[in-house]
Design a protein around this motif. Sequence first.
Motif, PDB file in Angstrom:
ATOM      1  N   GLY A   1       0.730  -1.284  -0.097  1.00 34.53           N
ATOM      2  CA  GLY A   1       0.096   0.210   0.170  1.00 34.53           C
ATOM      3  C   GLY A   1       0.806   1.056  -0.090  1.00 34.53           C
ATOM      4  O   GLY A   1       0.240   2.442  -0.014  1.00 34.53           O
ATOM      5  N   ARG A   2       2.143   1.108   0.065  1.00 34.22           N
ATOM      6  CA  ARG A   2       2.979   2.433  -0.053  1.00 34.22           C
ATOM      7  C   ARG A   2       4.379   2.127  -0.927  1.00 34.22           C
ATOM      8  O   ARG A   2       4.718   0.721  -1.154  1.00 34.22           O
ATOM      9  N   PHE A   3       5.178   3.084  -1.154  1.00 38.09           N
ATOM     10  CA  PHE A   3       6.306   2.917  -1.797  1.00 38.09           C
ATOM     11  C   PHE A   3       7.233   4.005  -1.475  1.00 38.09           C
ATOM     12  O   PHE A   3       6.854   4.940  -0.948  1.00 38.09           O
ATOM     13  N   ILE A   4       8.511   3.714  -1.711  1.00 38.27           N
ATOM     14  CA  ILE A   4       9.680   4.716  -1.511  1.00 38.27           C
ATOM     15  C   ILE A   4      10.401   4.808  -3.011  1.00 38.27           C
ATOM     16  O   ILE A   4      10.602   4.145  -3.722  1.00 38.27           O
ATOM     17  N   SER A   5      10.277   6.189  -3.294  1.00 37.98           N
ATOM     18  CA  SER A   5      11.117   6.609  -4.407  1.00 37.98           C
ATOM     19  C   SER A   5      12.437   7.292  -4.007  1.00 37.98           C
ATOM     20  O   SER A   5      12.369   8.068  -3.131  1.00 37.98           O
ATOM     21  N   PHE A   6      13.681   6.632  -4.470  1.00 40.40           N
ATOM     22  CA  PHE A   6      14.966   7.411  -4.070  1.00 40.40           C
ATOM     23  C   PHE A   6      14.829   8.647  -4.255  1.00 40.40           C
ATOM     24  O   PHE A   6      15.544   9.815  -3.525  1.00 40.40           O
TER      25      PHE A   6
END
Length: 229
Positions: free
Chosen positions: A218-223
């Motif tokens: 349900g979520r993500f990380i973009s560097f």
Amino acid sequence: MAGGIKEWPADERPREKLFKRGTDSLSDAELLALIIRTGDSVSGRSAIDLGRALLQEFGDLRTLAGATVTELCRIKGTGPAKAASIKAALEMAARINSDRLLVCRERFTAPEQIYQHYHYTFRDRRKEYFMALLLDGKNRIIREVQISEGSLNQSIVHPREVFNPAVRESAAAVILVHNHPSGDPTPSREDLDITRRLREAGDLMGIRVLDHIIVGDGRFISFVAQGMW
């Protein structure tokens, strides 16, 4: 209701309900009944009974989709043929959701675009998958390449595995994508080290690494968005 489904009133049979009222009228158990088609003659349970038993065991369709054939077969009356039908139907649904969101030659504009594609693919995976999206000079997607399957380390996510297909496709840039089965997309030390190594290799080869996106539940990380670039 006692007896087999054929003995039920016509309006209560899943197939007839679908014809008369549409798919939205069917419960999850009824949808599963249409997929597995027949009940269990040994126990006398109908196809809907088996659908209910599967949902009771796994909780919901999403969790059911992540179950293995072996796990499905542990439900009494659900043999390999029924388990295969369930897996195939749920995989088709996942592919429809995935394929409609990211297409060849679509232009990359934001990390949310990548997340919307991959969270359907990754959300029920129990292992880490590392992907590379190859892009042309206008940031249009050429194709995706699976680099590795399993826990990440520098021996299996090697620059040559990422950049060999990029060179073959004459890609101008790549986007790195992988999942965290734990659901928490926070980068590990290994993630940071691999990203740095791949960026350095890309700089040497003249192929830009535009971003590294980690997909969680349900979520993500973009560097890039997180200022880790």
